[in-house]
Design an enzyme around this catalytic site. Structure first.
Site, PDB file in Angstrom:
ATOM      1  N   TYR A  94      11.932  -2.794  -5.833  1.00 30.68           N
ATOM      2  CA  TYR A  94      11.040  -1.828  -5.180  1.00 30.68           C
ATOM      3  C   TYR A  94      11.786  -0.560  -4.761  1.00 30.68           C
ATOM      4  O   TYR A  94      11.273   0.545  -4.878  1.00 30.68           O
ATOM      5  CB  TYR A  94      10.338  -2.483  -3.974  1.00 30.68           C
ATOM      6  CG  TYR A  94       9.044  -3.118  -4.387  1.00 30.68           C
ATOM      7  CD1 TYR A  94       9.034  -4.255  -5.191  1.00 30.68           C
ATOM      8  CD2 TYR A  94       7.817  -2.577  -4.020  1.00 30.68           C
ATOM      9  CE1 TYR A  94       7.853  -4.828  -5.606  1.00 30.68           C
ATOM     10  CE2 TYR A  94       6.629  -3.148  -4.430  1.00 30.68           C
ATOM     11  CZ  TYR A  94       6.653  -4.276  -5.222  1.00 30.68           C
ATOM     12  OH  TYR A  94       5.474  -4.833  -5.647  1.00 30.68           O
TER      13      TYR A  94
ATOM     14  N   LYS B 155       5.529 -17.300  -0.336  1.00 28.19           N
ATOM     15  CA  LYS B 155       4.540 -18.384  -0.271  1.00 28.19           C
ATOM     16  C   LYS B 155       4.359 -19.030  -1.640  1.00 28.19           C
ATOM     17  O   LYS B 155       4.368 -20.249  -1.797  1.00 28.19           O
ATOM     18  CB  LYS B 155       3.216 -17.801   0.260  1.00 28.19           C
ATOM     19  CG  LYS B 155       2.040 -18.723   0.339  1.00 28.19           C
ATOM     20  CD  LYS B 155       1.165 -18.732  -0.888  1.00 28.19           C
ATOM     21  CE  LYS B 155       0.642 -17.420  -1.328  1.00 28.19           C
ATOM     22  NZ  LYS B 155      -0.351 -16.833  -0.458  1.00 28.19           N
ATOM     23  N   LYS B 156       4.224 -18.165  -2.679  1.00 30.59           N
ATOM     24  CA  LYS B 156       3.999 -18.709  -4.031  1.00 30.59           C
ATOM     25  C   LYS B 156       5.245 -19.455  -4.523  1.00 30.59           C
ATOM     26  O   LYS B 156       5.134 -20.493  -5.179  1.00 30.59           O
ATOM     27  CB  LYS B 156       3.631 -17.549  -4.971  1.00 30.59           C
ATOM     28  CG  LYS B 156       3.076 -17.933  -6.340  1.00 30.59           C
ATOM     29  CD  LYS B 156       1.600 -18.248  -6.329  1.00 30.59           C
ATOM     30  CE  LYS B 156       1.060 -18.879  -7.604  1.00 30.59           C
ATOM     31  NZ  LYS B 156       0.883 -18.011  -8.731  1.00 30.59           N
TER      32      LYS B 156
ATOM     33  N   HIS C 119     -11.374 -25.634 -25.250  1.00 32.17           N
ATOM     34  CA  HIS C 119     -11.342 -27.071 -25.029  1.00 32.17           C
ATOM     35  C   HIS C 119      -9.968 -27.647 -25.354  1.00 32.17           C
ATOM     36  O   HIS C 119      -9.364 -27.210 -26.333  1.00 32.17           O
ATOM     37  CB  HIS C 119     -12.417 -27.723 -25.919  1.00 32.17           C
ATOM     38  CG  HIS C 119     -12.551 -29.186 -25.687  1.00 32.17           C
ATOM     39  ND1 HIS C 119     -13.172 -29.694 -24.562  1.00 32.17           N
ATOM     40  CD2 HIS C 119     -12.138 -30.254 -26.422  1.00 32.17           C
ATOM     41  CE1 HIS C 119     -13.139 -31.016 -24.627  1.00 32.17           C
ATOM     42  NE2 HIS C 119     -12.521 -31.384 -25.734  1.00 32.17           N
TER      43      HIS C 119
ATOM     44  N   GLY D   1       0.820  -1.213   0.000  1.00 37.33           N
ATOM     45  CA  GLY D   1       0.000   0.000   0.000  1.00 37.33           C
ATOM     46  C   GLY D   1       0.850   1.257   0.000  1.00 37.33           C
ATOM     47  O   GLY D   1       0.619   2.183  -0.789  1.00 37.33           O
TER      48      GLY D   1
ATOM     49  N   GLY E  51       9.424   5.063  11.490  1.00 34.41           N
ATOM     50  CA  GLY E  51       8.716   6.335  11.419  1.00 34.41           C
ATOM     51  C   GLY E  51       7.838   6.532  12.641  1.00 34.41           C
ATOM     52  O   GLY E  51       7.236   5.584  13.142  1.00 34.41           O
TER      53      GLY E  51
ATOM     54  N   GLU F  25      -2.738 -22.900   3.147  1.00 38.32           N
ATOM     55  CA  GLU F  25      -1.637 -22.813   2.179  1.00 38.32           C
ATOM     56  C   GLU F  25      -0.405 -23.550   2.692  1.00 38.32           C
ATOM     57  O   GLU F  25       0.171 -24.399   2.005  1.00 38.32           O
ATOM     58  CB  GLU F  25      -1.315 -21.339   1.894  1.00 38.32           C
ATOM     59  CG  GLU F  25      -2.449 -20.649   1.132  1.00 38.32           C
ATOM     60  CD  GLU F  25      -2.202 -19.174   0.853  1.00 38.32           C
ATOM     61  OE1 GLU F  25      -2.913 -18.623   0.008  1.00 38.32           O
ATOM     62  OE2 GLU F  25      -1.324 -18.566   1.478  1.00 38.32           O
TER      63      GLU F  25
ATOM     64  N   GLY G 290      -7.471 -20.851   8.394  1.00 42.29           N
ATOM     65  CA  GLY G 290      -7.688 -19.795   7.400  1.00 42.29           C
ATOM     66  C   GLY G 290      -6.733 -19.925   6.226  1.00 42.29           C
ATOM     67  O   GLY G 290      -6.203 -21.007   5.949  1.00 42.29           O
TER      68      GLY G 290
ATOM     69  N   GLU H 183      10.910   3.137   5.904  1.00 39.93           N
ATOM     70  CA  GLU H 183      10.707   1.699   6.083  1.00 39.93           C
ATOM     71  C   GLU H 183      11.838   1.177   6.956  1.00 39.93           C
ATOM     72  O   GLU H 183      12.967   1.673   6.902  1.00 39.93           O
ATOM     73  CB  GLU H 183      10.696   1.001   4.713  1.00 39.93           C
ATOM     74  CG  GLU H 183      10.677  -0.518   4.736  1.00 39.93           C
ATOM     75  CD  GLU H 183       9.489  -1.139   5.466  1.00 39.93           C
ATOM     76  OE1 GLU H 183       8.339  -0.912   5.048  1.00 39.93           O
ATOM     77  OE2 GLU H 183       9.724  -1.860   6.448  1.00 39.93           O
TER      78      GLU H 183
END
Ligand SMILES: Cc1cc2nc3c(=O)[nH]c(=O)nc-3n(C[C@H](O)[C@H](O)[C@H](O)COP(=O)(O)OP(=O)(O)OC[C@H]3O[C@@H](n4cnc5c(N)ncnc54)[C@H](O)[C@@H]3O)c2cc1C
Ligand SMILES: NC(=O)c1ccc[n+]([C@@H]2O[C@H](COP(=O)([O-])OP(=O)(O)OC[C@H]3O[C@@H](n4cnc5c(N)ncnc54)[C@H](O)[C@@H]3O)[C@@H](O)[C@H]2O)c1
Length: 556
Positions: A184, A135-136, A529, A90, A200, A266, A261, A109
Site C-alpha cells: 500500500y 480475519k480471513k 454440476h 477509503g 492529521g 466470525e 454481529g 497516516e
C-alpha cells in the site's frame, strides 16, 4: 497533434518534499492519450470516466473543486488539491483516484502497529491490518482443522493428531500484513502521492497539520474510519477488542464473545474451529439480527452443531478477574434470570463500532456530525456544513464495508477531478455482504421480511441440503440457498446463502441482481454440476407465496 500529461518532479515550497505534478506535452497522433502511469488508473480506481482530457482537467482546475496544481508550471495556490487524513481502504482509494486524475495529493497516516490507538495505525487501515485480511487469514487457518477431520473418510490416515503451532500462525499472519502495508505504501508512492506519517489535524478550512508541519490545502478528505464501542459494564477493562483477538499471544482454552454481529460470529467460529471452547452472549433473541431471519436462525443452528454455545437475550453485566487471571462473566437474561460463567481466558467485546471523528479538528471548522458521531455528508460525500471538506468510509456511518469505502473513494476522486462530476455518486443498491464464519453467510438485496414490507407480494424459494463433501465426511453441517422474488414482476429481490464457499458464489449473483435478473432468467441458466451453487438455478417450487403480506400457500 494533441496533449499528453507527463509527470514531472516538483519540490513543494511549503513541504520541502519532492512530489509529482502533471505538465502537458504535445504528442503525435495515434499514440495513447494517457501515460503508462495514468493507465494504472483503471486498476486503482475501478472505473474510468468516459473521457478525461487536459482541457477538461484545466476546466476543472478553474472550478470550485478541481485540481489547482500547476499543470502549466505556474505556482499553485495550495500545497495540495486534496489532503486525505487516514490511509485505510477509503483514504488510499480516494487519494489514488484523485492523483490519477491529475490532482496533487497529500495523505497522512499514523505509524504502524497491531493495535490501533490515537497514535498507532498504519497504511492499509482496519481492513488490511486489523479487519478483513487478518480475519480471513485466521479463518483459512481454522478451516484446516475441519479438513483434517474430513480427510479420514476420504482415505487419509494420520499417524498423529494434527497439532497447531500458534506462534508460527501469528508470525506468518503478521509477515503477510507487513507485506501488504508495504504494498500500500508503494502504491501511494507510485501514484505520486506525498505521504506523511503522523496524526492529521484540521487547523482551519484550508490548513491541515501533521507533526507540526502545516499544509495549505484546497480540499480535505476525512477517512479516519471507525473504532470499537465497548459497553460500560463493570469490569469491561478486562475485555479485549477485535484488534487483539486477531493477534493473541496464545490460543484461548475458553473464549467469551459479547455481541451477535459480524465480528462476533466470525471470531466465535474461527476460535471454535481452532479448538477453543466458545460462548457467545447476545442481548437480542437472534444473532445477526439485521439479516434474513430464516438464514440467521439456520446459521445459528449450524454454529451450535459445530459446538459454539450461544446465549440469546442475555447481556453480560459484570466481568470479574479470578485469582488465576481468568475471567468470570455475570450475565442476565431478558426475563431476569442470572447466570455466571467462569474461566474465560479472554472476553471479546464485539458490540459494534463508531465513527472516528474525535480530536481531528472537525469542530474547529464546523463540520456537522450525525447522532452517532459520523460526518454528515451529501450524495457526493461532501460535508453538509463545510463545502471543501469531504468524508468517506466508516467515518460517515453509511455502510461500513471495505468495498463501499473504496467505491466512495473512487467516486470522490471522479467527482472532484474527473470529467463528469455530477455522475460520480456512490450507489448503495445491491451491496453484497458476507459473514465469514463457518459456515459462511452471504447475502445481496432484500431479506424476506424487508421484501414483504416493501413489495407485499413475494415468492420465496429455499433449498436446504448437506453439501456433497459433508455427506461423505460424516459432517452434519448443512447449507441453505434462498431466493426472494417479486411476485408481480418476477424480479429477484434478494439472494441468500449459508454454506461453504457462499462468499465466492455470491459475487456473481450480486452482479445478476444488480442488473435486475428475473427468476425466469435464473431458471433458464444452465447449472454447473456438481456444485452447491447450482441450487440457485434449480429451485422451481416456491417454499412460500406471500400475497398482500400474508402467506397464502405452503410448499407442495
Ligand atoms: C474485525 C473486522 C473485520 C472486518 N471484516 C470485513 C470484511 O471481511 N469485509 C469488509 O468489507 N469489511 C470488513 N470490515 C470493515 C472494514 O474493515 C471497514 O469498513 C474499512 O476498513 C473502512 O475503511 P475506512 O477507510 O473507512 O477506514 P479504516 O480502514 O479504518 O482507515 C482509517 C485510517 O485512518 C487512520 N487515522 C485515524 N485518525 C487519523 C488521524 N487523525 N491522522 C492520520 N490517520 C488517522 C487510522 O489509523 C486508519 O488507518 C471489518 C472490520 C473489522 C473491525
Ligand atoms: N465480513 C464483514 O464484512 C465484516 C466483518 C466484521 C466487521 N464488519 C463491519 O464492522 C462493523 C462492526 O462489526 P460488529 O460485529 O462490531 O458490529 P455489528 O453491528 O455487526 O454487531 C454488533 C453486535 O453487538 C450487539 N451489542 C451492541 N451493544 C451491545 C451491548 N451493550 N451488550 C451486548 N451486545 C451488544 C448488537 O446487538 C450486535 O449483535 C459491522 O457493522 C460491519 O459493517 C464487516
Amino acid at each position: 497533434m494533441s496533449f499528453a500529461l507527463t509527470r514531472l518532479p516538483q519540490t513543494s515550497a511549503a513541504t520541502g518534499r519532492s512530489s509529482t505534478v502533471f505538465r502537458a506535452t504535445s504528442r503525435l497522433p495515434g499514440t495513447p492519450s494517457w501515460s503508462t502511469g495514468l493507465l494504472g488508473f483503471a486498476a486503482g480506481l475501478g472505473q474510468m470516466p468516459s473521457s478525461v482530457s487536459r482541457s477538461a482537467l484545466q476546466a476543472r482546475a478553474e472550478s470550485s473543486n478541481g485540481a489547482s496544481s500547476s499543470q502549466n508550471g505556474s505556482a499553485p495556490d495550495y500545497d495540495y488539491d486534496l489532503f486525505t487524513i487516514g490511509a485505510g481502504s477509503g483514504g488510499v482509494r480516494a487519494s489514488k483516484a484523485s492523483a490519477d486524475l491529475g490532482a496533487k495529493v497529500g495523505i497522512c497516516e499514523l505509524p504502524l502497529g497491531r493495535i490501533a490507538t490515537d497514535t498507532i495505525g498504519g497504511v492499509g487501515g482496519t481492513c488490511i491490518l486489523r479487519g478483513c485480511v487478518p480475519k480471513k487469514l485466521l479463518s483459512y487457518g481454522s478451516e484446516f482443522a475441519l479438513e483434517y477431520r474430513h480427510g479420514h473418510n476420504f482415505g487419509w490416515e494420520q499417524s498423529a493428531p494434527p497439532a497447531l503451532n500458534w506462534e508460527r500462525l501469528m508470525a506468518n499472519k503478521n509477515k503477510e500484513l507487513d507485506r501488504l502495508n508495504g504494498v500500500y505504501r508503494k502504491m501511494l508512492r507510485d501514484a505520486g502521492i506525498d505521504f506523511f506519517e503522523g496524526r492529521g489535524q484540521i487547523i482551519d478550512q484550508h490548513t491541515v497539520e501533521v507533526n507540526g508541519k502545516r499544509f495549505k490545502v484546497k480540499n480535505i478528505c476525512i477517512a479516519t474510519g471507525g473504532k470499537p464501542i465497548t459497553p460500560p459494564i463493570e469490569g469491561a477493562e478486562h475485555a479485549i477488542i477485535s484488534d487483539q483477538i486477531l493477534d493473541l499471544p496464545k490460543l484461548p482454552k475458553k473464549l467469551a464473545v459479547v455481541g451477535g454481529g459480524y465480528i462476533s460470529c466470525e471470531q466465535a467460529t474461527i476460535y471454535n474451529a481452532f479448538g477453543s471452547e466458545v460462548h457467545v452472549f447476545n442481548r437480542t433473541p437472534s444473532i445477526l439480527g439485521k439479516f434474513d431471519k430464516e438464514c440467521t436462525s439456520f446459521i445459528a443452528e449450524q454454529y451450535k452443531l459445530a459446538g459454539v454455545k450461544i446465549y440469546t437475550s442475555c447481556s453480560p453485566e459484570k466481568l470479574a478477574k479470578q485469582p488465576d487471571g481468568r475471567i468470570t462473566i455475570e450475565a442476565k437474561y431478558e426475563d431476569g434470570k442470572q447466570i455466571s460463567v467462569e474461566d474465560f481466558d479472554y472476553v471479546l467485546m464485539a458490540t459494534g463500532r463508531k465513527p472516528n471523528t474525535k480530536g481531528i479538528g472537525l469542530e474547529k471548522v464546523g463540520v456537522e456530525l450525525d447522532d452517532k458521531g459520523g460526518v454528515k455528508v451529501d450524495e457526493y460525500s461532501r460535508s453538509v456544513s463545510v463545502p471543501n471538506v469531504f468524508a468517506i468510509g466508516d467515518v460517515t456511518n453509511r455502510i461500513p464495508l471495505t468495498p463501499v469505502a473504496r467505491m466512495e473513494g473512487s467516486l470522490l476522486g471522479a467527482h472532484l477531478f474527473g470529467d463528469e462530476p455530477d455522475e460520480a455518486k456512490p450507489d448503495y443498491e445491491g451491496v453484497p455482504s458476507v459473514v465469514f464464519s463457518t459456515p459462511q453467510m452471504a447475502t445481496v438485496g432484500l431479506s424476506e421480511e424487508d421484501a414483504i414490507e416493501k413489495f407485499k407480494d413475494v415468492d420465496v424459494y429455499t433449498s436446504t441440503f448437506r453439501p456433497m463433501k459433508n455427506s461423505m465426511a460424516d459432517e452434519e453441517l448443512k447449507a441453505l440457498t434462498k431466493l426472494v422474488v417479486d411476485a408481480k414482476t418476477d424480479k429477484v429481490l434478494g439472494i441468500h446463502m449459508v454454506g461453504p464457499e457462499a462468499a465466492e458464489i455470491m459475487q456473481g449473483l450480486a452482479a445478476a441482481l444488480k442488473v435486475g435478473i428475473t427468476k425466469k432468467q435464473l431458471d433458464g441458466t444452465v447449472g454447473i454440476h456438481p456444485t452447491s451453487a447450482e441450487e440457485f438455478v434449480t429451485m422451481r417450487k416456491p417454499a412460500r407465496r406471500i400475497r398482500n403480506k400474508e402467506k397464502v400457500k405452503a410448499a407442495a
